[in-house]
Design an enzyme around this catalytic site. Structure first.
Site, PDB file in Angstrom:
ATOM      1  N   TYR A  36       0.795  -1.227   0.000  1.00 16.82           N
ATOM      2  CA  TYR A  36       0.000   0.000   0.000  1.00 16.82           C
ATOM      3  C   TYR A  36       0.828   1.277   0.000  1.00 16.82           C
ATOM      4  CZ  TYR A  36      -3.463   3.385   1.837  1.00 16.82           C
ATOM      5  OH  TYR A  36      -4.288   4.468   2.035  1.00 16.82           O
ATOM      6  N   LYS A  90       1.216   5.232  -2.284  1.00 13.68           N
ATOM      7  CA  LYS A  90       0.925   6.524  -1.671  1.00 13.68           C
ATOM      8  C   LYS A  90       2.136   7.444  -1.718  1.00 13.68           C
ATOM      9  CE  LYS A  90      -3.393   5.851  -0.628  1.00 13.68           C
ATOM     10  NZ  LYS A  90      -4.450   6.623  -1.316  1.00 13.68           N
TER      11      LYS A  90
END
Length: 319
Positions: A168, A172
């Site tokens: 993840y 980002k």
């Protein structure tokens, strides 16, 4: 910034929100609707979109507001371009005044247990889900010489990261890198770029995320107060209205922002000096506590990997 620019108002403007069927995207779409904006929501699931549109209609302020839904996948260029074209068509072909990029999801896990497919999926659901719509929107704005705003949604995990977020956090961090680049490049066109760094959001996606999250990650996050999608939406919109580039809305996020801003524009020079001093003292202490929690989890983690058949078969010492 010591002096703020004139406050940006969404009333009467066309705002496109990706990920608008649930969580932060839906909360933001409702907030924009309440403030008199024309709102287009984009997401994959048409059934959830229809329910979301009903909530927008309930928040309608005037009969002239245009509230629309569009079911497209935006993690590829074709889907993003088609969604943008459909949304613009309802406004006479005019580009949106603001594009809020809230699409994305998290599937946590240990890096050594990932596959090529899961890592690529992680980038699709974090970076590409925003980058392709930003590309389509900016091309249209520049071609039509339209002023506008592009608002990315990263995460506090784009300032730092911890165990469990290997699928993840890289996406980002990449979004932050893209936003930093575009903030500079889009000065050529008068297009404003903003990026928000939320911490935990208590959304339907968070419930699903916690089903996959390693126990050590859950342990580290025990003290995280989190926030509702509505609180985050208000903080995000407030930051956009004040013209802030890096948008944070809580004390913890402000400390991370001020400590890792680099050459990014500051929200408040004096305030960021204070936050930076706090971070200089507190963040190394916090990181040591995180590392201690990870070290303490080592035996349990080895048992987890063994239970899942991760280790190579050991040779029989008696043979």
């Amino acid at each position: 910034m010591l002096w703020s620019k004139n406050k940006w108002e969404p009333r009467g403007r066309h705002c496109l929100v990706t990920g608008g069927s649930s969580g932060l995207g839906l909360a933001l779409a409702i907030l924009l609707t309440k403030q008199g904006a024309d709102v287009s929501i984009v997401a994959r699931n048409e059934e959830r979109l229809k329910k979301a549109l009903e909530e927008l209609e309930a928040a309608r302020q005037t009969p002239n507001q245009t509230l629309k839904l569009y079911s497209y996948a935006v993690d590829n260029a074709t889907g993003a371009e088609a969604a943008l074209e459909a949304a613009c068509e309802a406004h006479g072909g005019r580009s949106p005044d603001a594009v809020f990029l809230c699409a994305g999801s998290s599937k946590p896990g240990f890096f050594v247990e990932q596959t090529e497919e899961s890592l690529r999926c992680g980038m699709d659901e974090t970076y590409w889900a925003q980058a392709f719509m930003a590309l389509a929107a900016s091309k249209r704005m520049v071609r039509t010489k339209s002023k506008g705003k592009i608002v990315f949604v990263a995460s506090v995990l784009a300032y730092m990261s911890i165990v469990g977020y290997a699928p993840y956090s890289p996406g980002k961090f990449a979004i932050r890198g893209l936003a930093e680049t575009l903030r500079s490049e889009f000065l050529l066109y008068g297009i404003d770029v903003h990026i928000c760094f939320p911490a935990t959001i208590y959304s339907p996606g968070y419930i699903e995320e916690n089903k996959l999250k390693p126990q050590v990650t859950l342990k580290i996050e025990e003290g995280d107060p989190g926030a509702t999608p509505e609180v985050v939406a208000e903080g995000l919109l407030r930051g956009v209205q004040k013209g802030r580039f890096h948008i944070t809305y809580s004390f913890n996020c402000d400390v991370f922002r001020a400590s890792t801003a680099g050459s990014s524009p500051r929200n408040n020079w004096f305030g960021d000096i204070i936050y930076g001093l706090i971070g200089y003292i507190a963040l190394p202490i916090w990181r040591r506590s995180v590392d201690s929690a990870v070290d303490a989890h080592r035996r349990e983690h080895e048992e987890h990997l063994a239970h899942n058949g991760f280790y190579d078969a050991q040779p029989d010492s008696s043979s």
